[in-house]
Design a protein around this motif. Sequence first.
Motif, PDB file in Angstrom:
ATOM      1  N   SER A  59     -47.521  35.687  -4.625  1.00 20.53           N
ATOM      2  CA  SER A  59     -46.472  35.349  -3.678  1.00 20.53           C
ATOM      3  C   SER A  59     -45.292  36.306  -3.866  1.00 20.53           C
ATOM      4  CB  SER A  59     -46.024  33.907  -3.875  1.00 20.53           C
ATOM      5  OG  SER A  59     -45.229  33.812  -5.031  1.00 20.53           O
ATOM      6  N   ASN A 135     -45.357  26.324   3.008  1.00 17.60           N
ATOM      7  CA  ASN A 135     -44.008  25.802   2.831  1.00 17.60           C
ATOM      8  C   ASN A 135     -42.976  26.750   3.463  1.00 17.60           C
ATOM      9  OD1 ASN A 135     -41.583  24.825   1.908  1.00 17.60           O
ATOM     10  ND2 ASN A 135     -42.337  24.435  -0.171  1.00 17.60           N
ATOM     11  N   GLU A 166     -48.185  26.246  -1.211  1.00 13.61           N
ATOM     12  CA  GLU A 166     -47.095  27.026  -1.798  1.00 13.61           C
ATOM     13  C   GLU A 166     -47.071  28.430  -1.215  1.00 13.61           C
ATOM     14  OE1 GLU A 166     -44.790  25.755  -3.796  1.00 13.61           O
ATOM     15  OE2 GLU A 166     -45.873  23.913  -3.374  1.00 13.61           O
ATOM     16  N   ASN A 167     -48.203  28.871  -0.756  1.00 14.23           N
ATOM     17  CA  ASN A 167     -48.280  30.165  -0.085  1.00 14.23           C
ATOM     18  C   ASN A 167     -49.405  30.085   0.928  1.00 14.23           C
ATOM     19  OD1 ASN A 167     -50.783  30.652  -1.443  1.00 14.23           O
ATOM     20  ND2 ASN A 167     -49.591  31.161  -3.254  1.00 14.23           N
ATOM     21  N   GLN A 170     -53.019  29.193  -0.396  1.00 14.93           N
ATOM     22  CA  GLN A 170     -53.289  27.795  -0.694  1.00 14.93           C
ATOM     23  C   GLN A 170     -53.444  26.986   0.586  1.00 14.93           C
ATOM     24  OE1 GLN A 170     -50.373  25.574  -2.788  1.00 14.93           O
ATOM     25  NE2 GLN A 170     -51.934  24.500  -3.923  1.00 14.93           N
TER      26      GLN A 170
ATOM     27  N   LEU B 167     -50.360  21.317  -8.102  1.00 21.91           N
ATOM     28  CA  LEU B 167     -50.188  22.401  -7.144  1.00 21.91           C
ATOM     29  C   LEU B 167     -51.433  22.522  -6.264  1.00 21.91           C
ATOM     30  CD1 LEU B 167     -47.970  24.528  -6.643  1.00 21.91           C
ATOM     31  CD2 LEU B 167     -49.424  26.127  -7.860  1.00 21.91           C
ATOM     32  N   MET B 168     -52.607  22.334  -6.900  1.00 20.77           N
ATOM     33  CA  MET B 168     -53.858  22.492  -6.166  1.00 20.77           C
ATOM     34  C   MET B 168     -54.128  21.345  -5.205  1.00 20.77           C
ATOM     35  SD  MET B 168     -55.251  25.239  -6.592  1.00 20.77           S
ATOM     36  CE  MET B 168     -56.312  26.386  -7.383  1.00 20.77           C
ATOM     37  N   ASN B 172     -47.455  19.254  -1.710  1.00 24.01           N
ATOM     38  CA  ASN B 172     -45.990  19.327  -1.687  1.00 24.01           C
ATOM     39  C   ASN B 172     -45.334  18.361  -0.712  1.00 24.01           C
ATOM     40  OD1 ASN B 172     -43.434  20.229  -2.177  1.00 24.01           O
ATOM     41  ND2 ASN B 172     -43.916  22.381  -1.930  1.00 24.01           N
ATOM     42  N   TYR B 185     -40.854  25.104  -9.450  1.00 25.92           N
ATOM     43  CA  TYR B 185     -41.599  26.260  -8.947  1.00 25.92           C
ATOM     44  C   TYR B 185     -41.073  26.681  -7.570  1.00 25.92           C
ATOM     45  CZ  TYR B 185     -45.749  28.863  -7.380  1.00 25.92           C
ATOM     46  OH  TYR B 185     -46.610  29.809  -6.906  1.00 25.92           O
ATOM     47  N   ASP B 186     -40.844  25.679  -6.696  1.00 28.22           N
ATOM     48  CA  ASP B 186     -40.313  25.960  -5.358  1.00 28.22           C
ATOM     49  C   ASP B 186     -38.960  26.663  -5.442  1.00 28.22           C
ATOM     50  OD1 ASP B 186     -42.423  24.796  -4.156  1.00 28.22           O
ATOM     51  OD2 ASP B 186     -41.286  23.290  -3.053  1.00 28.22           O
ATOM     52  N   GLU B 189     -39.486  30.241  -6.563  1.00 28.47           N
ATOM     53  CA  GLU B 189     -40.095  31.036  -5.492  1.00 28.47           C
ATOM     54  C   GLU B 189     -39.077  31.362  -4.394  1.00 28.47           C
ATOM     55  OE1 GLU B 189     -43.908  31.710  -4.736  1.00 28.47           O
ATOM     56  OE2 GLU B 189     -43.282  32.157  -6.754  1.00 28.47           O
TER      57      GLU B 189
END
Lengths: 252, 227
Positions: A59, A135, A166-167, A170, B167-168, B172, B185-186, B189
């Motif tokens: 990412s 996201n 998350e990206n 995913q 996460l998997m 979210n 983590y968010d 990022e």
Amino acid sequence: MRQCLALSSIVFSVLLVSPSVYAEAVYAAVASNFTDAMKDIAQQYEAESGNKVVLTFGSSGKFVAQIQHGAPFQVFLSADQNKPDALEKAGLVAANSRFTYAIGALALWSAKPNFIDNNDAHLKSGDFNKVALANPKLAPYGVAAMEVLAGLGLTESTKEKWVMGENISQTYQFVSTGNADLGFVALSQIMSQGQIKSGSSWIIPTDQYSPIRQDAVLLKSAEHNVAAQGLLDYLRSDKARSIIHSYGYQTE
Amino acid sequence: MLSPSDLEAIWLTFRVATTVTVILLLIGTPIAWWLARTRSRLKGPISAIVALPLVLPPTVLGFYLLIAMGPNGFIGQLTQELGLGTLPFTFWGLIVASVFYSLPFVVQPIQNAIEAIGERPLEVAATLRAGSWDRFFTVVLPLAKPGFITAAILGFTHTVGEFGVVLMIGGNIPGQTRVVSVQIYDHVEALEYDQAHKLAAIMIIFSFLVLLSLYSFQRKNTLWGAK
């Protein structure tokens, strides 16, 4: 004597220069949506230049954090423009090296064949368990997905069914494993050689979301690295562009 | 200082970890009991399966849970048959995944504690006509108490620290699956390093305090045991 000196200086300079021109390794950090295209481009560049390209996919946000803390990348291909911008402001980018290497396209995709009829009808019908999107706080493809939903007036009615990756990789995974019936993915993930690889999809008209401009930069630490500069030049060549287009991206 | 979504993540993490700890004590105890006392040839394979999450990368566990709990996986087919739908992206999906993930942290301390008691007190209790439930509650539970407390604390903290699996399979979703580790983590990022630092500091202090209390408790207990 003068000739001899000239000759030896040529020999000497060739000896000095050649290792940095040939067979040098370029370390590139690449946004995950560009994975497949970049593998193809790197392979061709390696064949033509003799340099080696070492690719790391992930990412863009994580790459920025890593580069700020000294990660040994020379080239950075972001999924957006904000992150190269942040690096530029932090003084970590070689002057005037930034350019848009691809403009991403968004698709609504289902792993099930015939689930989507290349239009927004199924999304509007609400007849699905979940809709996956990246996201929007983290991924430009997520921002684009939100714009499409808002444009169709579906933000509120679908909200309960959102699941966020998350990206974009995913997000793709959620749909490909069947856990979400639908998902907004990068066209590049489901397209190869100009064809949709599996499932069913709606390639969303580009006027329904702002362009997903993806920028590349040469990092300051590699300012004088010929091989790294060569890779970025190659990324702008016609050969690279045709590869980029075959994965559903546009270029400037 | 903390945003509402940070607070929501903390509260969710607390609920997940508490639920998982209770479930793990309930199912981990019989497993530990059996492993501590069996002479079965299955002891090796079962121990190995229980210990797998210790060595598997969480993303591997998460990826297979995503497939297994999905509409075509065997857990997913079962939950759909039962009319529960599929588990990924839900609170209970997170619970199921965390139970797998934290299982060894609960089973192993209890198993060790039961093994340390040995056969003798149980045999004595049996000669005094204590039934098997009676023996468990009046002999095993008090003697193995330190093991149970260690198991509960490790199960709880390990679930709080869980990241790769969530996460998997999480997706979210605020209040459902967006736990503190994912929230941090968010923030990272999104380059929101200030918020990330705050939450991360809270997590480090919390984990340190919990482990500190665990180790002081264990020390006190060994001293008491030696007396």
